[in-house]
Design a protein around this motif. Structure first.
Motif, short mmCIF file in Angstrom:
data_model
loop_
_atom_site.label_atom_id
_atom_site.label_comp_id
_atom_site.label_asym_id
_atom_site.label_seq_id
_atom_site.Cartn_x
_atom_site.Cartn_y
_atom_site.Cartn_z
N CYS A 1 -15.58 12.62 -0.39
CA CYS A 1 -15.51 11.37 -1.16
C CYS A 1 -15.36 11.62 -2.66
O CYS A 1 -15.11 10.69 -3.42
CB CYS A 1 -16.73 10.49 -0.89
N GLY A 2 -15.56 12.88 -3.11
CA GLY A 2 -15.37 13.19 -4.53
C GLY A 2 -16.64 13.48 -5.30
O GLY A 2 -16.60 13.78 -6.49
N LYS A 3 -17.79 13.44 -4.64
CA LYS A 3 -19.05 13.61 -5.37
C LYS A 3 -19.22 15.01 -5.96
O LYS A 3 -19.65 15.16 -7.11
CB LYS A 3 -20.25 13.23 -4.49
N THR A 4 -18.87 16.05 -5.20
CA THR A 4 -18.98 17.41 -5.73
C THR A 4 -17.95 17.65 -6.83
O THR A 4 -18.21 18.38 -7.79
CB THR A 4 -18.83 18.44 -4.60
N THR A 5 -16.79 17.03 -6.73
CA THR A 5 -15.78 17.14 -7.78
C THR A 5 -16.32 16.59 -9.10
O THR A 5 -16.11 17.18 -10.17
CB THR A 5 -14.50 16.38 -7.38
N ARG B 1 -18.62 19.19 -10.57
CA ARG B 1 -17.86 20.32 -11.12
C ARG B 1 -17.17 19.94 -12.44
O ARG B 1 -17.04 20.78 -13.34
CB ARG B 1 -16.85 20.84 -10.10
N LEU B 2 -16.75 18.71 -12.56
CA LEU B 2 -16.17 18.24 -13.82
C LEU B 2 -17.21 18.19 -14.93
O LEU B 2 -16.95 18.58 -16.07
CB LEU B 2 -15.53 16.85 -13.63
N ILE B 3 -18.42 17.70 -14.60
CA ILE B 3 -19.50 17.65 -15.59
C ILE B 3 -19.89 19.07 -16.02
O ILE B 3 -20.14 19.33 -17.19
CB ILE B 3 -20.72 16.89 -15.03
N GLU C 1 -14.22 22.41 -13.45
CA GLU C 1 -12.92 21.80 -13.23
C GLU C 1 -12.59 20.95 -14.46
O GLU C 1 -13.49 20.52 -15.19
CB GLU C 1 -12.94 20.89 -11.99
N THR C 2 -11.30 20.71 -14.66
CA THR C 2 -10.84 19.86 -15.76
C THR C 2 -10.10 18.67 -15.16
O THR C 2 -9.29 18.83 -14.25
CB THR C 2 -9.88 20.64 -16.68
N PRO C 3 -10.35 17.47 -15.65
CA PRO C 3 -9.66 16.30 -15.09
C PRO C 3 -8.17 16.34 -15.39
O PRO C 3 -7.74 16.90 -16.41
CB PRO C 3 -10.34 15.12 -15.78
N LEU D 1 -27.31 19.38 -9.31
CA LEU D 1 -27.78 19.94 -8.04
C LEU D 1 -26.81 19.54 -6.93
O LEU D 1 -26.68 18.36 -6.60
CB LEU D 1 -29.19 19.45 -7.72
N ASP D 2 -26.11 20.54 -6.37
CA ASP D 2 -25.08 20.29 -5.37
C ASP D 2 -25.62 20.55 -3.96
O ASP D 2 -25.59 21.67 -3.48
CB ASP D 2 -23.86 21.17 -5.65
#
Length: 356
Positions: A42-46, A49-51, A55-57, A159-160
């Motif tokens: 659903c995108g929660k770990t993404t 990782r962005l925070i 990862e970069t948006p 926390l992942d």
């Protein structure tokens, strides 16, 4: 409410042509325990990782304490991450694992020693400085990973799904420990999980996600008791979700009958989704209920019974502390205050995103 600390502004992210996040806006405040909750993919770990800067948006901005950190390297952010796999160094003892980041920053030996002692006390591992991490339990390893993160004094701890590998009892113990640690440290926690009970029991704020969209943001009580759509209602706890027609304010047509409710503002003769929690349904004598049916199944769950009743052409899930006999004819009684009316999505896109 504490002041704004983190903000994701119209963030988009895709992998291999597949859109993971689309125009996502999210604000997180100082000293808040925020849980990102949703099914796998659903995108929660993404978001995590962005925070964290891993990862970069593709587009959009990430703000931290008023500064644009969209392209800032991870090591320069006041953020630390505890991953699902704790990534501890097996050749180091507990103290060496905790000290690793501090040594990279060139901190003095006395500073590091004091920080290790403080962190181990905070996570209830006093005296384990020289233990080998490979000889410690999953719960102890998780505490070491948290200790290693907090000695760096981050403003935000990410926390992942750090509890997913633990057994039920240990996971529940660690949930309480994390809440206690967060209160003592006074920092912001952003926690990722697909476990609804975990999210409801630990969080100040729950962010429910599906298919890269935020479905609802609110307190655990608000998200559970007043879901904004059928996805949230179905994903958070058990629910009976039934097609209905809003006849007018405070009256809904449900399974062939007009039933009083307390909801207003939906218009007249409008199709809606009707949600009733299993614990809010009263089993009564057949002549006393709004619906009459027969008990199909009774399952004892330890503290409650899950009872399936076929009534009005629908299979109702009812939860009660008292058992009932399978095959028995019963009535179902609904209080107006326990009926939650939700707008139906008008398109397939709206099935994945709540109205802004």
């Amino acid at each position: 409410m504490e002041k704004e600390l983190l903000r994701l502004e119209r963030v988009n992210k895709s992998y291999d042509g597949r859109q993971i996040l689309e125009d996502l806006d999210l604000t997180i405040h100082e000293n808040e325990f925020v849980t990102l909750l949703g099914p796998s993919g659903c995108g929660k770990t993404t978001i995590l990782r962005l925070i964290g800067g891993f990862e970069t948006p593709d587009s959009g901005k990430i703000w931290f304490d008023g500064q644009d950190i969209t392209h800032l390297q991870p090591e320069k952010r006041q953020v630390n991450t505890v991953f699902q796999k704790y990534s501890l160094f097996s050749h180091m003892d507990v103290a060496e694992n905790i000290a690793f980041g501090l040594k990279l920053k060139g901190k003095s030996a006395s500073y590091i020693r004091d920080k290790i002692k403080y962190a181990l006390k905070l996570v209830n591992l006093d005296g384990y400085e020289h233990a080998r991490v490979t000889q410690m339990s999953g719960g102890q390893q998780q505490r070491i990973a948290i200790a290693r993160a907090i000695v760096n004094e981050p403003k935000v701890l990410l926390l992942d799904e750090p509890l997913s590998a633990l057994d039920l009892k240990l996971r529940q113990n660690m949930q309480r420990e994390l809440v206690k640690i967060k209160r003592e440290l006074g920092i912001t926690f952003v926690f990722v999980t697909h476990d609804q009970e975990e999210a409801l029991s630990m969080s100040d704020t729950v962010v429910v996600m599906n298919q890269g969209w935020i479905q609802q943001i609110g307190t655990p009580e608000n998200v559970y008791n007043e879901p904004e759509n059928a996805f949230v209602a179905d994903f958070i706890g058990d629910s009976n979700i039934i097609d209905g027609i809003m006849v007018r304010d405070k009256l809904v047509h449900l399974l062939g009958k007009d039933i009083p409710c307390i909801n207003t503002g939906f218009g007249e003769n409008v199709p809606v989704d009707v949600q009733i929690r299993p614990e809010d349904i009263q089993i009564c004598a057949p002549e006393e209920g709004q619906f009459t049916g027969r008990i199909k199944q009774v399952v004892f769950k330890g503290t409650v019974y899950d009872i399936t009743i076929e009534a009005g052409g629908f299979e109702w899930l009812v939860q009660t502390i008292t058992g009932h006999e399978q095959g028995k004819e019963v009535g179902i009684k609904l209080a107006a205050s326990n009926i939650q009316i939700m707008a139906k999505p008008e398109s397939e896109d709206e099935e994945a995103v709540s109205d802004e």
